[in-house]
Design an enzyme around this catalytic site. Structure first.
Site, PDB file in Angstrom:
ATOM      1  N   THR A  13      37.552  78.878  64.680  1.00  0.00           N
ATOM      2  CA  THR A  13      36.180  78.622  65.107  1.00  0.00           C
ATOM      3  C   THR A  13      35.703  77.292  64.543  1.00  0.00           C
ATOM      4  O   THR A  13      35.827  77.035  63.346  1.00  0.00           O
ATOM      5  CB  THR A  13      35.263  79.764  64.621  1.00  0.00           C
ATOM      6  OG1 THR A  13      35.684  80.982  65.242  1.00  0.00           O
ATOM      7  CG2 THR A  13      33.814  79.492  64.968  1.00  0.00           C
ATOM      8  N   HIS A  40      41.355  89.218  71.152  1.00  0.00           N
ATOM      9  CA  HIS A  40      41.103  89.171  69.711  1.00  0.00           C
ATOM     10  C   HIS A  40      40.823  90.583  69.198  1.00  0.00           C
ATOM     11  O   HIS A  40      39.715  91.085  69.302  1.00  0.00           O
ATOM     12  CB  HIS A  40      39.911  88.243  69.443  1.00  0.00           C
ATOM     13  CG  HIS A  40      39.774  87.818  68.007  1.00  0.00           C
ATOM     14  ND1 HIS A  40      40.414  88.437  66.966  1.00  0.00           N
ATOM     15  CD2 HIS A  40      39.042  86.805  67.438  1.00  0.00           C
ATOM     16  CE1 HIS A  40      40.094  87.846  65.824  1.00  0.00           C
ATOM     17  NE2 HIS A  40      39.272  86.847  66.093  1.00  0.00           N
ATOM     18  N   ASN A  42      40.353  90.809  62.413  1.00  0.00           N
ATOM     19  CA  ASN A  42      39.360  90.170  61.538  1.00  0.00           C
ATOM     20  C   ASN A  42      37.983  90.818  61.528  1.00  0.00           C
ATOM     21  O   ASN A  42      36.968  90.141  61.318  1.00  0.00           O
ATOM     22  CB  ASN A  42      39.227  88.679  61.891  1.00  0.00           C
ATOM     23  CG  ASN A  42      40.500  87.913  61.625  1.00  0.00           C
ATOM     24  OD1 ASN A  42      41.479  88.469  61.121  1.00  0.00           O
ATOM     25  ND2 ASN A  42      40.518  86.637  61.970  1.00  0.00           N
ATOM     26  N   TYR A  83      36.252  92.170  63.965  1.00  0.00           N
ATOM     27  CA  TYR A  83      35.433  92.068  65.176  1.00  0.00           C
ATOM     28  C   TYR A  83      35.565  93.345  66.003  1.00  0.00           C
ATOM     29  O   TYR A  83      36.076  94.364  65.525  1.00  0.00           O
ATOM     30  CB  TYR A  83      35.800  90.795  65.936  1.00  0.00           C
ATOM     31  CG  TYR A  83      35.518  89.551  65.121  1.00  0.00           C
ATOM     32  CD1 TYR A  83      34.221  89.265  64.696  1.00  0.00           C
ATOM     33  CD2 TYR A  83      36.541  88.688  64.723  1.00  0.00           C
ATOM     34  CE1 TYR A  83      33.948  88.153  63.915  1.00  0.00           C
ATOM     35  CE2 TYR A  83      36.279  87.568  63.934  1.00  0.00           C
ATOM     36  CZ  TYR A  83      34.975  87.313  63.528  1.00  0.00           C
ATOM     37  OH  TYR A  83      34.705  86.218  62.744  1.00  0.00           O
ATOM     38  N   ASN A 106      35.072  90.122  56.964  1.00  0.00           N
ATOM     39  CA  ASN A 106      33.854  90.701  57.543  1.00  0.00           C
ATOM     40  C   ASN A 106      33.563  92.088  56.987  1.00  0.00           C
ATOM     41  O   ASN A 106      33.092  92.989  57.697  1.00  0.00           O
ATOM     42  CB  ASN A 106      33.934  90.728  59.069  1.00  0.00           C
ATOM     43  CG  ASN A 106      33.666  89.374  59.685  1.00  0.00           C
ATOM     44  OD1 ASN A 106      32.761  88.655  59.255  1.00  0.00           O
ATOM     45  ND2 ASN A 106      34.455  88.999  60.686  1.00  0.00           N
TER      46      ASN A 106
END
Length: 366
Positions: free
Chosen positions: A26, A181, A184, A186, A241
């Site tokens: 990102t 994705h 991580n 998400y 996260n």
């Protein structure tokens, strides 16, 4: 240095000039409307020295966003913007896959349509995690994540459809394929984790149920663009996260690998967060996943040339992804092959801004 890392790779639809992958990172440099820019095309073209580029995470809708200025692929203007990126990369004989992304609960009301709450597997926010959004004064900042609302059946169906449309848009934009994705912390990772996912419907509870949303999405995207152009990224043992330790982690990812094997997808991309200062993935688990999934495997996470070569030589990986070292070294393959020194990445310019710390890293001139 004539090593496997620098040799061509041919498998399914992957036709790569070397076995180095530019990992998704990102960078938060999209224009208004989250539209890719000519500067982004220059950035990716500079790094088309890789065999394969996997783009930064691309939100599949305006509800999928978790960070400011991340380029989308759900509007006509965004899709057209990506065309300049793919053209520039293909001109350098490099393949490029779009990483399509829904951040789930890792978001903030200021990023959501009508300042709504973000959507997640449940209504539990991820501890002390933050995202890049607008603070109370309307300024860009790292802010605490907003409390999510749990997805219902209609929302889950909508998200599957958004991933399908994003994949179709990616192909229209010239992408060679997509990476879903699933890592991580998400959205898909939130469903996979047995501690986070406390749902009592068909998307929670058993390992089959927790893997269901990701596998349904893989199936839908594969039907739309072909399984041979659909990859998946996972992060077993990941704590990024504020993801909690999952006592069923090994069972979950071995089951997932077995299911993905049946689907004959383009690749499985395993992200090890050990380079983030978090617990690494046990090598034994990677070996078990590798035994369950016979397709191309990409390993990512703090690799240098020697570790990458060892992973390839041992058969643990087919390709190796490089992140911040590629960010700072557009000519990374040549530097590694010749033992040239590496530029050091400037963390202050990772997210947002212009050319500084983005397209101004020099190539090696000995």
């Amino acid at each position: 240095m004539s090593l496997q890392l620098f040799l061509p790779y041919e498998e399914r639809t992957l036709s790569l000039k070397n076995r180095m992958v530019m990992a998704p990172m990102t960078r938060c440099r999209a224009a208004e409307g989250d539209i890719p820019t000519p500067l982004m095309a220059e950035y990716y073209a500079q790094r088309a020295t890789a065999g394969l580029i996997i783009t930064e995470g691309i939100p599949v809708s305006n509800k999928a966003r978790g960070y400011l200025w991340t380029p989308g692929i759900y509007t006509r203007e965004q899709t057209d913007g990506w065309k300049q990126v793919t053209a520039a990369v293909h001109e350098k004989s490099c393949q490029i896959y779009a990483q399509i992304w829904h951040t789930g609960r890792v978001s903030h009301t200021s990023l959501q349509p009508n300042n709504e709450q973000p959507e997640g597997a449940t209504d539990e926010a991820p501890g002390d995690a933050v995202c890049f959004a607008y603070d109370e004064d309307g300024n860009p900042a790292n802010v605490p994540i907003s409390t999510p609302v749990p997805l219902e059946a209609k929302g889950i169906e909508r998200i599957r459809n958004e991933f399908v449309q994003a994949a179709l848009n990616a192909r229209e934009a010239g992408m060679d394929g997509v990476e879903i994705h699933g890592a991580n912390g998400y959205l898909f990772d939130q469903f996979l984790n047995s501690v986070v996912n406390t749902r009592d419907d068909k998307y929670g509870g058993s390992v089959e149920n927790r893997c269901r949303l990701l596998l349904e999405t893989v199936d839908a995207v594969s039907e739309a663009i072909g399984a041979e152009r659909t990859g998946v990224r996972i992060s077993p043992n990941g704590k990024f996260n504020s993801m909690p330790e999952d006592p069923l982690m090994e069972e979950t990812f071995i089951h997932l690998a077995n299911e993905l094997e049946k689907r004959n997808i383009a690749f499985l991309h395993i992200n090890d967060q050990g380079s983030f200062g978090m617990p690494p993935i046990p090598v034994e688990l990677i070996q078990k996943i590798r035994a369950a999934f016979s397709g191309p495997v990409i390993l990512c996470g703090g690799y240098d040339a020697q570790r990458a070569q060892d992973a390839l030589a041992s058969g643990l990986a087919d390709l190796v992804a490089f992140g911040t070292s590629y960010l700072a070294n557009p000519d990374l393959p040549a530097r590694l092959q010749n033992g040239w020194p590496l530029n050091q990445p400037d963390m202050d310019t990772f997210y947002g801004g212009g050319a500084e710390g983005y397209t101004d890293y020099p190539v090696y001139e000995g």
